[in-house]
Design a protein around this motif. Structure first.
Motif, PDB file in Angstrom:
ATOM      1  N   ALA A  47      15.088  11.555  -3.860  1.00 13.97           N
ATOM      2  CA  ALA A  47      13.734  11.988  -3.524  1.00 13.97           C
ATOM      3  C   ALA A  47      12.747  11.332  -4.477  1.00 13.97           C
ATOM      4  N   GLY A  48      11.522  11.153  -4.017  1.00 11.73           N
ATOM      5  CA  GLY A  48      10.513  10.411  -4.764  1.00 11.73           C
ATOM      6  C   GLY A  48      10.272  10.917  -6.155  1.00 11.73           C
ATOM      7  N   TYR A  49      10.347  12.215  -6.375  1.00 10.44           N
ATOM      8  CA  TYR A  49      10.072  12.742  -7.701  1.00 10.44           C
ATOM      9  C   TYR A  49      11.242  12.492  -8.661  1.00 10.44           C
ATOM     10  N   GLU A  50      12.356  11.917  -8.134  1.00 13.13           N
ATOM     11  CA  GLU A  50      13.501  11.604  -8.990  1.00 13.13           C
ATOM     12  C   GLU A  50      13.626  10.100  -9.214  1.00 13.13           C
ATOM     13  N   LYS A  51      12.503   9.385  -9.258  1.00 16.29           N
ATOM     14  CA  LYS A  51      12.534   7.921  -9.361  1.00 16.29           C
ATOM     15  C   LYS A  51      13.362   7.441 -10.546  1.00 16.29           C
ATOM     16  N   THR A  52      13.250   8.117 -11.675  1.00 20.49           N
ATOM     17  CA  THR A  52      13.973   7.681 -12.857  1.00 20.49           C
ATOM     18  C   THR A  52      15.377   8.268 -12.840  1.00 20.49           C
ATOM     19  N   GLN A  53      16.391   7.397 -12.782  1.00 23.89           N
ATOM     20  CA  GLN A  53      17.786   7.815 -12.732  1.00 23.89           C
ATOM     21  C   GLN A  53      18.513   7.358 -14.003  1.00 23.89           C
ATOM     22  N   ARG A  54      19.634   7.965 -14.255  1.00 23.25           N
ATOM     23  CA  ARG A  54      20.423   7.558 -15.411  1.00 23.25           C
ATOM     24  C   ARG A  54      21.428   6.468 -15.039  1.00 23.25           C
ATOM     25  N   VAL A  55      21.842   6.450 -13.797  1.00 24.67           N
ATOM     26  CA  VAL A  55      22.825   5.457 -13.356  1.00 24.67           C
ATOM     27  C   VAL A  55      22.384   4.863 -12.031  1.00 24.67           C
ATOM     28  N   CYS A  56      22.927   3.678 -11.728  1.00 29.52           N
ATOM     29  CA  CYS A  56      22.663   3.039 -10.441  1.00 29.52           C
ATOM     30  C   CYS A  56      23.607   3.620  -9.410  1.00 29.52           C
ATOM     31  N   MET A  57      23.074   4.099  -8.292  1.00 29.95           N
ATOM     32  CA  MET A  57      23.889   4.703  -7.255  1.00 29.95           C
ATOM     33  C   MET A  57      24.152   3.751  -6.093  1.00 29.95           C
ATOM     34  N   GLY A  58      23.675   2.524  -6.201  1.00 29.22           N
ATOM     35  CA  GLY A  58      23.871   1.571  -5.113  1.00 29.22           C
ATOM     36  C   GLY A  58      25.192   0.827  -5.242  1.00 29.22           C
ATOM     37  N   THR A  59      25.322  -0.225  -4.443  1.00 30.60           N
ATOM     38  CA  THR A  59      26.536  -1.043  -4.436  1.00 30.60           C
ATOM     39  C   THR A  59      26.212  -2.428  -4.970  1.00 30.60           C
ATOM     40  N   GLU A  60      27.067  -2.940  -5.848  1.00 24.97           N
ATOM     41  CA  GLU A  60      26.850  -4.260  -6.426  1.00 24.97           C
ATOM     42  C   GLU A  60      26.746  -5.318  -5.331  1.00 24.97           C
ATOM     43  N   GLY A  61      25.756  -6.171  -5.460  1.00 24.31           N
ATOM     44  CA  GLY A  61      25.524  -7.199  -4.447  1.00 24.31           C
ATOM     45  C   GLY A  61      24.473  -6.806  -3.434  1.00 24.31           C
ATOM     46  N   PHE A  62      24.188  -5.500  -3.331  1.00 24.21           N
ATOM     47  CA  PHE A  62      23.185  -5.002  -2.389  1.00 24.21           C
ATOM     48  C   PHE A  62      22.080  -4.217  -3.091  1.00 24.21           C
ATOM     49  N   ALA A  63      22.397  -3.622  -4.232  1.00 23.62           N
ATOM     50  CA  ALA A  63      21.398  -2.839  -4.966  1.00 23.62           C
ATOM     51  C   ALA A  63      20.366  -3.761  -5.604  1.00 23.62           C
ATOM     52  N   ALA A  64      19.112  -3.337  -5.592  1.00 23.84           N
ATOM     53  CA  ALA A  64      18.026  -4.114  -6.197  1.00 23.84           C
ATOM     54  C   ALA A  64      18.177  -4.144  -7.716  1.00 23.84           C
ATOM     55  N   PRO A  65      17.689  -5.207  -8.369  1.00 17.68           N
ATOM     56  CA  PRO A  65      17.829  -5.322  -9.825  1.00 17.68           C
ATOM     57  C   PRO A  65      17.318  -4.108 -10.593  1.00 17.68           C
ATOM     58  N   GLU A  66      16.206  -3.520 -10.128  1.00 11.96           N
ATOM     59  CA  GLU A  66      15.636  -2.392 -10.874  1.00 11.96           C
ATOM     60  C   GLU A  66      16.520  -1.146 -10.813  1.00 11.96           C
ATOM     61  N   GLN A  67      17.416  -1.068  -9.819  1.00  8.71           N
ATOM     62  CA  GLN A  67      18.294   0.092  -9.747  1.00  8.71           C
ATOM     63  C   GLN A  67      19.261   0.127 -10.922  1.00  8.71           C
ATOM     64  N   TYR A  68      19.594  -1.056 -11.451  1.00  5.39           N
ATOM     65  CA  TYR A  68      20.472  -1.110 -12.614  1.00  5.39           C
ATOM     66  C   TYR A  68      19.745  -0.664 -13.871  1.00  5.39           C
ATOM     67  N   GLU A  69      18.434  -0.547 -13.777  1.00  2.65           N
ATOM     68  CA  GLU A  69      17.627  -0.069 -14.901  1.00  2.65           C
ATOM     69  C   GLU A  69      17.229   1.392 -14.708  1.00  2.65           C
ATOM     70  N   GLY A  70      17.769   2.012 -13.648  1.00  5.16           N
ATOM     71  CA  GLY A  70      17.482   3.418 -13.408  1.00  5.16           C
ATOM     72  C   GLY A  70      16.194   3.679 -12.644  1.00  5.16           C
ATOM     73  N   ARG A  71      15.674   2.657 -11.931  1.00  3.78           N
ATOM     74  CA  ARG A  71      14.453   2.840 -11.145  1.00  3.78           C
ATOM     75  C   ARG A  71      14.732   2.547  -9.677  1.00  3.78           C
ATOM     76  N   ILE A  72      14.042   3.242  -8.790  1.00  2.00           N
ATOM     77  CA  ILE A  72      14.193   3.004  -7.363  1.00  2.00           C
ATOM     78  C   ILE A  72      12.866   3.275  -6.678  1.00  2.00           C
ATOM     79  N   SER A  73      12.573   2.497  -5.637  1.00  3.05           N
ATOM     80  CA  SER A  73      11.320   2.642  -4.905  1.00  3.05           C
ATOM     81  C   SER A  73      11.533   2.134  -3.484  1.00  3.05           C
ATOM     82  N   ALA A  74      10.473   2.125  -2.687  1.00  2.50           N
ATOM     83  CA  ALA A  74      10.557   1.587  -1.334  1.00  2.50           C
ATOM     84  C   ALA A  74      10.960   0.121  -1.367  1.00  2.50           C
ATOM     85  N   ALA A  75      10.460  -0.612  -2.365  1.00  2.10           N
ATOM     86  CA  ALA A  75      10.798  -2.035  -2.484  1.00  2.10           C
ATOM     87  C   ALA A  75      12.285  -2.235  -2.771  1.00  2.10           C
TER      88      ALA A  75
END
Length: 425
Positions: A149-177
């Motif tokens: 959910a939008g109010y949880e933008k800052t995460q402690r871990v990347c929940m995506g899959t390697e090769g498909f997750a955006a670079p910022e997800q590895y830094e604990g950030r996620i957005s529409a982009a």
């Protein structure tokens, strides 16, 4: 769990899927006599059930019931008979460009729906395995286990899959982009081809996907509505002769800049040179250019030239200078402004006379535009520098063709260069 009955109603028949910490079962609704899908998760994963319970979209499986015990929770959903795109790829399925564009449109619609929730929901794990294609050909987005959910933008871990997750997800950030990045990577995989092949064969789609997958988050498309319109325009775009002529030109332009990422780094916080070039070449795929109206094409190419000139002021390195100047020359070729194109070529030779490759580009331009005398003078200059050792080593397709044609025109069958193996710069 085969034979287990949940809530005295849903009888588990068999396991039909597994991923991460979840299992999916086929079940029969004993009251209605129809099949259901049951997803088993640890109780800690019940967030997915909350998401599904509050959503209603044609491309999301409908949640019809819920159950849990001390260890696990069970999401009972409509059963979608079909296969994931990942399964189809493993079976050797080859998707057409039309199908991939259709998938793109469907995904922008359902992800746009998620992003439009309050708070917005970011999917976070888009990949072929999480896309189900029903027997009727409808695409479904499944598995919201990584959604945030939008109010949880800052995460402690990347929940995506390697090769498909955006670079910022590895830094604990996620957005529409971030979802736009995942969409681009997913559709790239569905093409089953390399980036250069995509640019050469279906450049319009390739350019959209390249923009989706730019590493710099702010340089990607920023919302699904904008991206959806891009796909819609691509689906309506005429496949006439002008498109393929321009496609060849743009494919060549992109090949010109394809090696830049190998040439040094960038300043901290500064977008990649390749990303900036991609932003410029996006102009060439606007409808005004592809429809072939000269005045509209010229206006857009003029705008592209302004951006290239700005890049020329920002990037001072030799390789960046060469790529930008070659693009400026090709941009003028595209509008039929042969005089200005020639001036750009001359400018490169004036300030970078050791650049062997540009002789081939300029020489072929002169031959194609009927400037035989100019081509001959350039050939003499090239031979003189070659004899004096004033040219760096290098090779390119235009250079090879030009050398062959000029040797045939002058009756010379070979030169010292043919006796020496050259490597690409």
């Amino acid at each position: 769990m085969t034979g287990t009955v949940l809530k005295n109603r849903y009888c588990i028949l068999e396991q039909i899927g597994k991923g991460g910490n979840a299992r999916v079962y086929l079940a029969r609704d004993l009251e209605l006599g129809i099949l259901r899908a049951v997803k088993e998760l640890p109780v800690s994963g019940k967030k997915e059930a909350r998401f599904l319970a509050s959503m209603e979209h044609d491309s999301l499986p409908k949640m019809v019931d819920y159950d849990e015990n001390s260890k696990n929770c069970y999401i009972i959903m409509e059963y979608i008979k079909g296969e994931t795109l990942g399964e189809l790829l493993r079976k050797g399925k080859i998707f057409t460009v039309k199908e991939i564009i259709g998938f793109g449109i469907s995904l922008t619609q359902v992800l746009g729906y998620l992003h439009g929730r309050k708070p917005p929901v970011f999917y976070g794990d888009l990949k072929p395995e999480n896309l189900m294609l029903s027997e009727s050909g409808k695409l479904f987005l499944i598995d919201l286990g990584s959604a945030v959910a939008g109010y949880e933008k800052t995460q402690r871990v990347c929940m995506g899959t390697e090769g498909f997750a955006a670079p910022e997800q590895y830094e604990g950030r996620i957005s529409a982009a971030s979802d736009i990045y995942g969409l681009g990577r997913t559709l790239e995989v569905l093409t089953g081809k390399s980036a250069l092949y995509r640019f050469a064969v279906f450049p319009g789609l390739a350019l959209i996907l390249a923009r989706c997958c730019i590493r710099e988050e702010k340089l990607r498309y920023q919302d699904m509505e904008t991206l959806g319109k891009k796909f819609q325009k691509l689906r309506r775009r005429p496949e006439g002769k002008i498109m393929w002529i321009l496609a060849g030109v743009i494919a060549m332009l992109l090949l010109f800049v394809s090696g830049v990422l190998l040439l040094g780094g960038k300043k901290k916080g500064e977008p990649d040179f390749q990303d900036r070039i991609t932003m410029v070449t996006d102009f060439y795929y606007k409808e005004e250019v592809l429809k072939g109206q000269p005045k509209d094409r010229k206006a857009l190419c003029d705008e592209a030239e302004k951006l290239l000139q700005e890049l020329l002021r920002q990037y001072r390195g030799k390789y960046e200078y060469r790529r930008i100047m070659k693009l400026l020359a090709q941009n003028r070729v595209l509008t039929g402004d042969e005089e200005q194109a020639a001036l750009y070529y001359e400018q490169i030779l004036r300030y970078d006379g050791s650049f062997r490759e540009i002789y081939g580009d300029y020489g072929m331009f002169l031959l194609r535009t009927g400037q035989k005398e100019g081509a001959m003078e350039l050939w003499k200059e090239y031979q003189k520098k070659e004899k004096e050792g004033g040219l760096e080593e290098g090779s390119a397709r235009n250079l090879e063709i030009w050398e062959k044609e000029m040797r045939e025109k002058t009756g010379r069958k070979g030169d010292n260069r043919e006796k020496t193996k050259r490597q690409n710069t």
